[in-house]
Design an enzyme around this catalytic site. Structure first.
Site, PDB file in Angstrom:
ATOM      1  CB  SER A   1      10.184  63.062  -1.263  1.00 26.19           C
ATOM      2  OG  SER A   1      11.580  63.127  -0.995  1.00 26.19           O
TER       3      SER A   1
ATOM      4  CE1 TYR B   1       9.909  57.922  -2.060  1.00 23.31           C
ATOM      5  CE2 TYR B   1      11.686  59.516  -2.313  1.00 23.31           C
ATOM      6  CZ  TYR B   1      10.634  59.007  -1.588  1.00 23.31           C
ATOM      7  OH  TYR B   1      10.300  59.584  -0.380  1.00 23.31           O
TER       8      TYR B   1
HETATM    9  N1  LIG Z   1      11.316  59.507   6.189  1.00 24.84           N
HETATM   10  C1  LIG Z   1      11.792  60.458   5.395  1.00 24.84           C
HETATM   11  O1  LIG Z   1      12.893  60.997   5.624  1.00 24.84           O
HETATM   12  C2  LIG Z   1      10.999  60.913   4.210  1.00 24.84           C
HETATM   13  C3  LIG Z   1      11.530  61.936   3.412  1.00 24.84           C
HETATM   14  C4  LIG Z   1      10.799  62.384   2.331  1.00 24.84           C
HETATM   15  C5  LIG Z   1       9.575  61.809   2.048  1.00 24.84           C
HETATM   16  N2  LIG Z   1       9.075  60.816   2.845  1.00 24.84           N
HETATM   17  C6  LIG Z   1       7.789  60.261   2.508  1.00 24.84           C
HETATM   18  O2  LIG Z   1       6.989  60.258   3.666  1.00 24.84           O
HETATM   19  C7  LIG Z   1       6.141  59.115   3.672  1.00 24.84           C
HETATM   20  C8  LIG Z   1       6.347  58.325   4.949  1.00 24.84           C
HETATM   21  O3  LIG Z   1       7.707  57.964   5.051  1.00 24.84           O
HETATM   22  P1  LIG Z   1       8.207  57.075   6.277  1.00 24.84           P
HETATM   23  O4  LIG Z   1       9.690  57.077   6.248  1.00 24.84           O
HETATM   24  O5  LIG Z   1       7.495  57.466   7.498  1.00 24.84           O
HETATM   25  O6  LIG Z   1       7.714  55.649   5.740  1.00 24.84           O
HETATM   26  P2  LIG Z   1       7.784  54.248   6.396  1.00 24.84           P
HETATM   27  O7  LIG Z   1       8.411  54.263   7.754  1.00 24.84           O
HETATM   28  O8  LIG Z   1       8.416  53.394   5.374  1.00 24.84           O
HETATM   29  O9  LIG Z   1       6.251  53.896   6.585  1.00 24.84           O
HETATM   30  C9  LIG Z   1       5.571  53.412   5.534  1.00 24.84           C
HETATM   31  C10 LIG Z   1       4.121  53.136   5.920  1.00 24.84           C
HETATM   32  O10 LIG Z   1       3.488  52.825   4.714  1.00 24.84           O
HETATM   33  C11 LIG Z   1       2.934  51.510   4.791  1.00 24.84           C
HETATM   34  N3  LIG Z   1       3.123  50.933   3.458  1.00 24.84           N
HETATM   35  C12 LIG Z   1       4.284  50.811   2.771  1.00 24.84           C
HETATM   36  N4  LIG Z   1       4.058  50.272   1.561  1.00 24.84           N
HETATM   37  C13 LIG Z   1       2.726  50.063   1.475  1.00 24.84           C
HETATM   38  C14 LIG Z   1       1.860  49.549   0.472  1.00 24.84           C
HETATM   39  N5  LIG Z   1       2.324  49.107  -0.715  1.00 24.84           N
HETATM   40  N6  LIG Z   1       0.533  49.497   0.723  1.00 24.84           N
HETATM   41  C15 LIG Z   1       0.051  49.920   1.903  1.00 24.84           C
HETATM   42  N7  LIG Z   1       0.808  50.417   2.898  1.00 24.84           N
HETATM   43  C16 LIG Z   1       2.134  50.490   2.676  1.00 24.84           C
HETATM   44  C17 LIG Z   1       3.681  50.817   5.920  1.00 24.84           C
HETATM   45  O11 LIG Z   1       2.869  49.901   6.573  1.00 24.84           O
HETATM   46  P3  LIG Z   1       3.136  48.316   6.579  1.00 24.84           P
HETATM   47  O12 LIG Z   1       4.584  48.085   6.227  1.00 24.84           O
HETATM   48  O13 LIG Z   1       2.791  47.903   7.940  1.00 24.84           O
HETATM   49  O14 LIG Z   1       2.211  47.824   5.521  1.00 24.84           O
HETATM   50  C18 LIG Z   1       3.959  51.996   6.862  1.00 24.84           C
HETATM   51  O15 LIG Z   1       2.843  52.251   7.665  1.00 24.84           O
HETATM   52  C19 LIG Z   1       6.472  58.352   2.403  1.00 24.84           C
HETATM   53  O16 LIG Z   1       5.581  58.732   1.386  1.00 24.84           O
HETATM   54  C20 LIG Z   1       7.869  58.823   2.067  1.00 24.84           C
HETATM   55  O17 LIG Z   1       8.139  58.721   0.686  1.00 24.84           O
HETATM   56  C21 LIG Z   1       9.760  60.354   3.913  1.00 24.84           C
END
Ligand SMILES: NC(=O)c1ccc[n+]([C@@H]2O[C@H](COP(=O)([O-])OP(=O)(O)OC[C@H]3O[C@@H](n4cnc5c(N)ncnc54)[C@H](OP(=O)(O)O)[C@@H]3O)[C@@H](O)[C@H]2O)c1
Length: 263
Positions: free
Chosen positions: A153, A166
């Site tokens: 991130s 984080y």
């Molecule tokens: N969205 C953003 O703006 C953003 C920005 C910077 C970085 N990121 C990074 O990008 C990645 C994806 O972000 P996102 O926003 O798409 O995330 P998200 O919508 O929260 O999706 C999270 C995914 O991870 C799974 N998950 C969460 N905790 C888990 C655990 N303890 N064990 C196994 N599976 C788990 C969830 O599945 P279930 O809940 O079904 O288990 C879901 O499939 C993350 O690493 C985040 O830090 C995102």
């Protein structure tokens, strides 16, 4: 003398982005960025293995990919449960591409995060990634080809309030990718970090329409949040044969936020 690269016919270049015959495990792919990445890798010819904690949330995604003609599978385990991780991943067979997209966030201010809370989040976001790489890397090295992509991130590099655990975990994850890159590239495996900015994933929906969400959009040179599919090209590039010499890099996909002071 002509440089060999200039002799490559332009028409074969798209093949350098194909992943036919490769299996790609994408953690955290029930929704959000992980899902977009898994779908892109499938479209490029890889067999995606989706991952999350709940089979019922993964089943419709697998169904969607299969309906489109892609041979998808799914695996469930909580990143905090190493025994379940080991059993699940060892049962998958060879993994050629690992995209690690699970990343939990604790948005509380520093003084409200206990040492135990901090350790628990760093465990899920960073220590578990190390455990996961340990499961898939030996097979990649044995076969002489592999791609490790750790989703970090921009918060790992740029400070914001309410991100202590984080940000620390994500910075560690980028360092882990670089350390791996130093050790394994001579054996056909590259390791890189993929660093998203502000993406309009489900997790962020409430934030996007708030005053803070509008300020973030204004801070970005694009003047908007990214659509989740906008992560896919960068992930596919890092996974592809085209990125064979890209190693130890952090590929930032943030619309220019981290490159600018005033946008
Ligand atoms: N969205 C953003 O703006 C953003 C920005 C910077 C970085 N990121 C990074 O990008 C990645 C994806 O972000 P996102 O926003 O798409 O995330 P998200 O919508 O929260 O999706 C999270 C995914 O991870 C799974 N998950 C969460 N905790 C888990 C655990 N303890 N064990 C196994 N599976 C788990 C969830 O599945 P279930 O809940 O079904 O288990 C879901 O499939 C993350 O690493 C985040 O830090 C995102």
């Amino acid at each position: 003398m002509t440089h060999p690269v200039s002799n490559t016919p332009a028409s074969i270049f798209p093949d350098r982005f194909r992943l036919d015959g490769r299996t790609a495990l994408v953690t955290g792919s029930a929704r959000g960025l992980g899902w977009e990445i898994a779908r892109a890798l499938a479209e490029a010819g890889a067999r995606p293995v989706l991952h999350g904690r709940a089979a019922e949330r993964l089943a419709p995604r697998v169904g969607e990919l299969k309906a489109a003609g892609f041979p998808a599978a799914a695996v469930t385990f909580d990143m905090a449960d190493r025994a379940a991780m080991q059993e699940a991943v060892d049962g998958l067979g060879p993994i050629d591409v690992l995209v690690h997209a699970v990343g939990e966030r604790d948005r509380r201010p520093f003084d409200q995060i206990s040492p135990e809370d901090f350790a628990a989040l760093v465990d899920v976001d960073l220590v578990a990634a190390h455990a996961l790489v340990k499961r898939v890397l030996p097979g990649m090295l044995e076969r002489g080809w592999g791609r490790i992509i750790l989703v970090t991130s921009i918060v790992g590099e740029l400070a914001t309030p309410g991100a202590a655990s984080y940000a620390a975990a994500k910075a560690g994850l980028a360092a882990l990718a670089r350390s791996l890159a130093a050790e394994v590239a001579s054996r056909g495996v590259t390791a890189n970090a993929l660093s998203p900015g502000f993406f309009a994933t489900e997790t962020n929906l409430a934030l996007i329409d708030s005053p803070a969400g509008r300020r973030l959009a204004e801070r970005c040179p694009t003047k908007r949040w990214a659509d989740p599919p906008e992560i896919a090209g960068a992930a596919l590039f890092l996974a592809s044969p085209a990125a064979s010499f890209v190693n130890g890099h952090t590929l930032v996909v943030d619309g220019g936020v981290s490159a600018t002071y005033i946008a």
